[in-house]
Write an enzyme that holds these catalytic residues in place. Sequence first.
Site, PDB file in Angstrom:
ATOM      1  N   ASP A   1      22.502 -19.411 -14.631  1.00  0.00           N
ATOM      2  CA  ASP A   1      23.219 -18.460 -13.788  1.00  0.00           C
ATOM      3  C   ASP A   1      23.810 -17.330 -14.628  1.00  0.00           C
ATOM      4  O   ASP A   1      23.794 -16.167 -14.231  1.00  0.00           O
ATOM      5  CB  ASP A   1      24.338 -19.150 -13.004  1.00  0.00           C
ATOM      6  CG  ASP A   1      25.229 -18.122 -12.322  1.00  0.00           C
ATOM      7  OD1 ASP A   1      24.725 -17.413 -11.440  1.00  0.00           O
ATOM      8  OD2 ASP A   1      26.403 -17.987 -12.720  1.00  0.00           O
TER       9      ASP A   1
ATOM     10  N   ARG B   1      20.855  -9.479 -12.964  1.00  0.00           N
ATOM     11  CA  ARG B   1      21.014  -8.941 -11.601  1.00  0.00           C
ATOM     12  C   ARG B   1      21.972  -7.751 -11.603  1.00  0.00           C
ATOM     13  O   ARG B   1      21.782  -6.773 -10.886  1.00  0.00           O
ATOM     14  CB  ARG B   1      21.542 -10.027 -10.651  1.00  0.00           C
ATOM     15  CG  ARG B   1      20.487 -11.073 -10.286  1.00  0.00           C
ATOM     16  CD  ARG B   1      21.129 -12.299  -9.674  1.00  0.00           C
ATOM     17  NE  ARG B   1      21.992 -11.974  -8.549  1.00  0.00           N
ATOM     18  CZ  ARG B   1      23.129 -12.628  -8.249  1.00  0.00           C
ATOM     19  NH1 ARG B   1      23.539 -13.653  -8.987  1.00  0.00           N
ATOM     20  NH2 ARG B   1      23.854 -12.258  -7.224  1.00  0.00           N
TER      21      ARG B   1
ATOM     22  N   SER C   1      24.735 -18.722  -7.109  1.00  0.00           N
ATOM     23  CA  SER C   1      25.440 -18.462  -8.361  1.00  0.00           C
ATOM     24  C   SER C   1      26.821 -19.122  -8.359  1.00  0.00           C
ATOM     25  O   SER C   1      27.183 -19.852  -9.293  1.00  0.00           O
ATOM     26  CB  SER C   1      25.557 -16.941  -8.534  1.00  0.00           C
ATOM     27  OG  SER C   1      26.450 -16.604  -9.556  1.00  0.00           O
TER      28      SER C   1
ATOM     29  N   LYS D   1      28.060 -23.165 -10.270  1.00  0.00           N
ATOM     30  CA  LYS D   1      29.178 -23.364 -11.204  1.00  0.00           C
ATOM     31  C   LYS D   1      30.169 -24.400 -10.677  1.00  0.00           C
ATOM     32  O   LYS D   1      30.708 -25.211 -11.427  1.00  0.00           O
ATOM     33  CB  LYS D   1      29.868 -22.025 -11.479  1.00  0.00           C
ATOM     34  CG  LYS D   1      29.013 -21.127 -12.382  1.00  0.00           C
ATOM     35  CD  LYS D   1      29.563 -19.721 -12.513  1.00  0.00           C
ATOM     36  CE  LYS D   1      29.097 -18.858 -11.362  1.00  0.00           C
ATOM     37  NZ  LYS D   1      29.194 -17.417 -11.585  1.00  0.00           N
TER      38      LYS D   1
ATOM     39  N   HIS E   1      37.949 -22.371  -4.662  1.00  0.00           N
ATOM     40  CA  HIS E   1      37.378 -21.210  -5.345  1.00  0.00           C
ATOM     41  C   HIS E   1      37.611 -19.970  -4.506  1.00  0.00           C
ATOM     42  O   HIS E   1      37.375 -19.957  -3.305  1.00  0.00           O
ATOM     43  CB  HIS E   1      35.875 -21.403  -5.560  1.00  0.00           C
ATOM     44  CG  HIS E   1      35.220 -20.227  -6.206  1.00  0.00           C
ATOM     45  ND1 HIS E   1      35.258 -20.019  -7.566  1.00  0.00           N
ATOM     46  CD2 HIS E   1      34.550 -19.175  -5.688  1.00  0.00           C
ATOM     47  CE1 HIS E   1      34.623 -18.898  -7.851  1.00  0.00           C
ATOM     48  NE2 HIS E   1      34.189 -18.363  -6.725  1.00  0.00           N
TER      49      HIS E   1
HETATM   50  N1  URA Z   1      30.242 -14.038  -8.419  1.00  0.00           N
HETATM   51  C1  URA Z   1      29.388 -14.875  -9.031  1.00  0.00           C
HETATM   52  O1  URA Z   1      29.789 -15.773  -9.742  1.00  0.00           O
HETATM   53  N2  URA Z   1      28.051 -14.697  -8.822  1.00  0.00           N
HETATM   54  C2  URA Z   1      27.555 -13.730  -8.049  1.00  0.00           C
HETATM   55  O2  URA Z   1      26.347 -13.631  -7.904  1.00  0.00           O
HETATM   56  C3  URA Z   1      28.461 -12.854  -7.437  1.00  0.00           C
HETATM   57  C4  URA Z   1      29.808 -13.037  -7.634  1.00  0.00           C
END
Ligand code: URA
Length: 441
Positions: free
Chosen positions: A161, A168, A183, A187, A82
């Site tokens: 999320d 946010r 976050s 995923k 990632h």
């Molecule tokens: N990328 C994400 O997926 N989440 C965040 O909180 C910040 C960047």
Amino acid sequence: MRMYDIITKKRNGEELTKEEIRFFVEGYTKGEIPDYQVSAFMMAIYFQKMNMTETSELTMAMVDSGETIDLSKIKGIKVDKHSTGGVGDTTTLIVGPMVAAAGVPVAKMSGRGLGHTGGTIDKLESFPGFSVEMSIEEFMANVNDKKIAIAGQTANLAPADKKLYALRDVTGTVDNMSLIAGSIMSKKIASGADAIVLDIKTGSGAFMKDEDSAFELADEMVKIGTHVGRNTIGVITDMDQPLGFAVGNALEVMEAIETLKGHGPEDLTELCLTLGAHMLVLGEKATDYESARETLKEVIKSGKALQKLKELVESQGGDARFVDNPELFETPSIIKPVFAKEEGYIKAIKADDIGIAALVLGAGRETKESILDLSVGIMLHKKIGDFVKKGEAIATIYANDEGKKLQSEEKIIKAYTIVSESIEKKKLIKGIVTKDGITKF
Ligand code: URA
Ligand code: CA
């Protein structure tokens, strides 16, 4: 349990229990807790922070808020990669085939680009016919058969999320380490990876502008992964300028093909060898980092990595002839150089601005509905540390519209800082974070 009490507890700097965190995540996902309470709660977390136990619990509660993908039918250790997002970052198209050719199964869920960062799926769609639409069964069968498949994110992964990130984003609470780490990791964990290699970017084109925050974020994510039983490594890399030379979809695919042939840009090649080698070690196809790098150099030299890209394209409906014949990719009607207005050394290339210069040509999305022109983009000719003469080309624009070309040109010129004193090249790999600690290079 009342949300009000959870908010005030965190506001006062106390540690939340597992039950309180679960209550919040479940209630918010179901729509039982209103945005205004969650906004206050996020601000409390922003100022009071969360410890590792709380962060891991938040992550796992978000994982459990939706579907999770079970990849257990795929043989071997599934290692995911990632990147926190960059410009001209074509690594997945290179690392995926390289690592698959070395025997590690690559079951990759990728996204489309938004804003100044590109997406792997858009790039792959430069191959006519290429599709990421497939059932989870087909996806797993492809990985078992070819060792690699790339799918779009179809399942409802970590919906908590999704909702929280959107909130946010508009309440000034994005940049808290625990919240970002949770976050991203929620995923990754929901999409079924056994092990994870994180490429945490730092610099002008990245989310984490300074190096210390990038290391801190990496450390937090590695701790979460370790805590929930997923072997995780974080590599901190430079995004103070775009990666490689190409920025744009088909242009980046061509750059990936060149790199898989062993003729890629130095920085892109080095990043792919580094990330790929860590993936091989985590996937137990190499005993140590150095021998993993040798294996990867070998799959490039032997042509096996390039062959893997062909298999990937073919198995997902794309025209694999383009891999051997890149001249088949559509070329846009305008191909024009951008000339330096002064002589000197390149001190900086604002990566996010180059990303936007490509976006205005049609290579990127302004909104989710934007339609891309896969043929357009930018080829950089000068990178940080290079010398340029006045009137020499710093880049070439590939465009289909004269007006957009002019807009892009202006942005490229502004993105470059040229100075008279000589400038050292940037260090690409800044350090690594594992469960055993932080190493800065
Ligand atoms: N990328 C994400 O997926 N989440 C965040 O909180 C910040 C960047
Ligand atoms: Ca590139």
